[in-house]
Design a protein around this motif. Structure first.
Motif, short mmCIF file in Angstrom:
data_model
loop_
_atom_site.label_atom_id
_atom_site.label_comp_id
_atom_site.label_asym_id
_atom_site.label_seq_id
_atom_site.Cartn_x
_atom_site.Cartn_y
_atom_site.Cartn_z
N LEU A 112 63.99 93.20 53.25
CA LEU A 112 64.69 92.31 53.79
C LEU A 112 65.53 92.89 55.83
N PRO A 113 64.41 91.77 56.46
CA PRO A 113 65.94 91.86 57.67
C PRO A 113 67.23 91.06 57.80
N SER A 114 67.31 91.37 58.89
CA SER A 114 68.75 91.22 58.77
C SER A 114 68.89 89.65 59.06
N LEU A 115 67.78 88.73 59.24
CA LEU A 115 68.23 87.28 59.15
C LEU A 115 66.83 87.10 58.46
N VAL A 116 67.46 86.05 57.05
CA VAL A 116 66.22 85.94 56.22
C VAL A 116 66.01 84.43 56.32
N ASP A 117 64.55 84.04 56.57
CA ASP A 117 64.25 82.46 56.44
C ASP A 117 63.89 82.37 54.66
N ILE A 118 64.41 81.27 54.78
CA ILE A 118 65.07 80.48 53.29
C ILE A 118 63.77 79.06 53.49
N PRO A 119 62.47 78.68 52.33
CA PRO A 119 62.36 77.46 52.80
C PRO A 119 62.99 76.74 51.54
N VAL A 120 62.79 75.77 51.71
CA VAL A 120 63.23 74.79 50.33
C VAL A 120 61.94 73.13 50.49
N ALA A 121 61.53 73.32 49.02
CA ALA A 121 60.86 72.64 48.70
C ALA A 121 61.28 71.11 49.27
N PRO A 122 60.98 69.39 49.78
CA PRO A 122 61.62 68.71 49.67
C PRO A 122 61.64 67.88 48.45
N GLU A 123 60.80 68.53 47.17
CA GLU A 123 61.82 68.42 46.73
C GLU A 123 63.07 69.17 45.01
N GLY A 124 62.99 70.07 46.32
CA GLY A 124 64.00 71.26 45.77
C GLY A 124 65.10 71.32 46.72
N HIS A 125 66.09 72.22 46.22
CA HIS A 125 67.76 72.67 46.58
C HIS A 125 68.55 73.93 46.54
N ILE A 126 69.06 73.89 47.23
CA ILE A 126 69.78 74.98 47.21
C ILE A 126 71.81 75.10 47.36
#
Length: 487
Positions: A212-226
């Motif tokens: 992994l990089p030191s900063l990670v991008d996390i996409p969240v779909a419109p119908e999803g959550h985190i």
């Protein structure tokens, strides 16, 4: 003889109320009371030393050192000034500075048993550091312990009655959801998993994190959550409560745990194996950022070092250190929310690309971007100030606003600080602190919290919760005995 003026009487009233708040473990309120007393009698050493003690309980060691220094300047013969400054420097790992003050205090109170014990512990720490420095290997010659582990040599005995990974038909084992759930129940019953399975989780986690990089991008779909959680600090039964309230991790119910998984609480081994096992099982179901307590120096003092050695071995501790060094420093969720453990930076020009490029496979340095990611704190006033912790810095709402605008973001989420309600919204709504260890160290009385973001709008939704019962193992049970004298 001090003349009992109206000013002196009022200062003593503030001190008495602050002392009560301190006794009741309302340390932030105690700081306020001692501050009011200091404003009336700034030359009275006791007020400064008392406020230093409250700062220590709040883990604001930089502020404690400053207050203890003021106490010493007000009265060079006041023993508690040296005592408090020694405590704070020890907690920061500045053992040589701590020794100077503790020796000065010991000369004035040679029969104080607590003081003698602290001085002895501090001297041992300095000797240990010198020994480790003498044995230090140049980086180019380092052999990574993880690369020397032979899983096949670790036979799982027939007598072992705990959960087993699924055999893969080639003499190895595969991690399954059933195993992870059974492992959590085993931990809940205060039993451990076999070292063979424990080492496999660690080695597979290291392999995943290393890519992994030191900063990670996390996409969240419109119908999803985190769901974003803050510090857990070895409070395993409160971690189980989070999963009870919000569901187990899965690809459809992902979590981001924002550092400080270990230390302080005495079930850190159970916490970290649970989080790493879910990560290995399904990398998208859980994300883990590094906190300031995922480090060698903190683990030696605050309990994780002793706990791993007590429950497994020193060899496993070495592997944990290598795993911790590969934890990412920050995440960006859906191009809108930056999540990192500590806070923002001493420079105005820091970009997300700068964070992606940080060399993180090391113990945290004492300054620079990596240090500030792990240690910085927000402050209400504009600009930047010295850190109340003695590491990193404090940054104001203008710094947060400028950083977000420069990088096209909307919000910073960080952890690193106890909050009475488990979370706090600051900096004109641009910054959230979330802390997920309720009744921190069995003494703070705070709630825990987590934050849920729906992909459609990325608006934060907070859930707060109280501490749940845990077995009768006290926090800091494996920590340096010096620190237990401070509690």
């Amino acid at each position: 003889m001090v003349e009992v003026t109206e000013e002196v009487q009022k200062a003593e009233e503030y001190k008495a109320q602050a002392n009560k708040n301190f006794k009741d473990k309302h340390y932030a309120a105690a700081v306020v009371g001692y501050t009011q007393a200091i404003e009336l009698r700034p030359d009275y050493a006791i007020y400064w030393a008392n406020r230093a003690a409250a700062h220590i309980r709040l883990e604001e060691y930089g502020s404690a050192i400053a207050d203890a220094t003021q106490a010493i300047e007000a009265d060079p013969d006041y023993i508690k000034g040296y005592y408090r400054r020694g405590d704070a420097n020890f907690a920061l790992g500045k053992f040589k500075d701590a020794i100077k003050d503790l020796r000065t205090a010991a000369k004035r109170a040679p029969r104080d048993p607590d003081l003698r014990h602290k001085l002895s512990e501090c001297e041992k720490a300095v000797k240990r550091i010198r020994f480790e420095e003498a044995l230090a290997t140049p980086e180019s010659e380092i052999t990574h312990v993880s690369d020397t582990i032979d899983l096949e040599s670790m036979a799982v005995e027939e007598s072992y009655s705990g959960p087993r990974m699924q055999e893969d038909g080639e003499g190895g084992y595969a991690l399954t959801r059933d195993f992870v759930v059974a492992m959590m129940e085993e931990f809940k019953a205060q039993r451990l998993i076999h070292k063979r399975f424990a080492f496999q989780i660690l080695l597979e986690a290291r392999k995943l994190l290393r890519d992994l990089p030191s900063l990670v991008d996390i996409p969240v779909a419109p119908e999803g959550h985190i769901t974003v959680c803050g510090d857990v600090h070895g409070q395993y039964y409160d971690l189980l409560n989070i999963f009870d309230l919000n569901g187990l991790p899965s690809a459809d119910n992902p979590y981001l745990f924002n550092g400080d998984f270990v230390d302080r609480g005495s079930f850190s081994v159970e916490v970290i194996f649970t989080l790493l096992a879910w990560k290995v099982l399904e990398p998208s179901c859980i994300h883990l950022s590094r906190g300031n307590h995922e480090s060698h120096s903190m683990n030696k003092m605050y309990g994780f070092d002793g706990e791993v050695k007590a429950k497994y071995s020193g060899l496993m501790l070495d592997v944990f250190r290598e795993v911790f060094n590969w934890l990412p420093l920050a995440f960006v969720i859906s191009d809108k929310v930056l999540v990192l453990h500590g806070g923002l930076f001493s420079r105005d020009d820091v970009s997300l690309d700068d964070l992606r490029k940080v060399h993180r496979n090391q113990e945290p340095p004492e300054d620079g971007l990596m240090c500030e990611c792990l240690w910085s704190d927000p402050a209400p006033q504009p600009g930047r100030q010295l850190s109340k912790r003695g590491v990193g810095l404090q940054f104001g709402p203008d710094v947060t606003k400028a950083f977000l605008e420069k990088n096209g973001l909307e919000l910073v989420v960080r952890s690193h600080e106890v909050k009475e309600e488990g979370y706090e919204v600051a900096h004109d709504g641009r910054l959230i602190t979330v802390f997920s260890a309720p009744n921190y160290c069995d003494q703070m009385g705070n709630k825990g919290a987590f934050v849920r973001f729906n992909g459609a709008d990325m608006v934060p939704h907070f859930t707060t919760f109280e501490a749940v019962p845990h077995p009768d193992v006290k926090p800091m049970a494996y920590a340096s005995s010096f620190l237990n004298y401070m509690m």
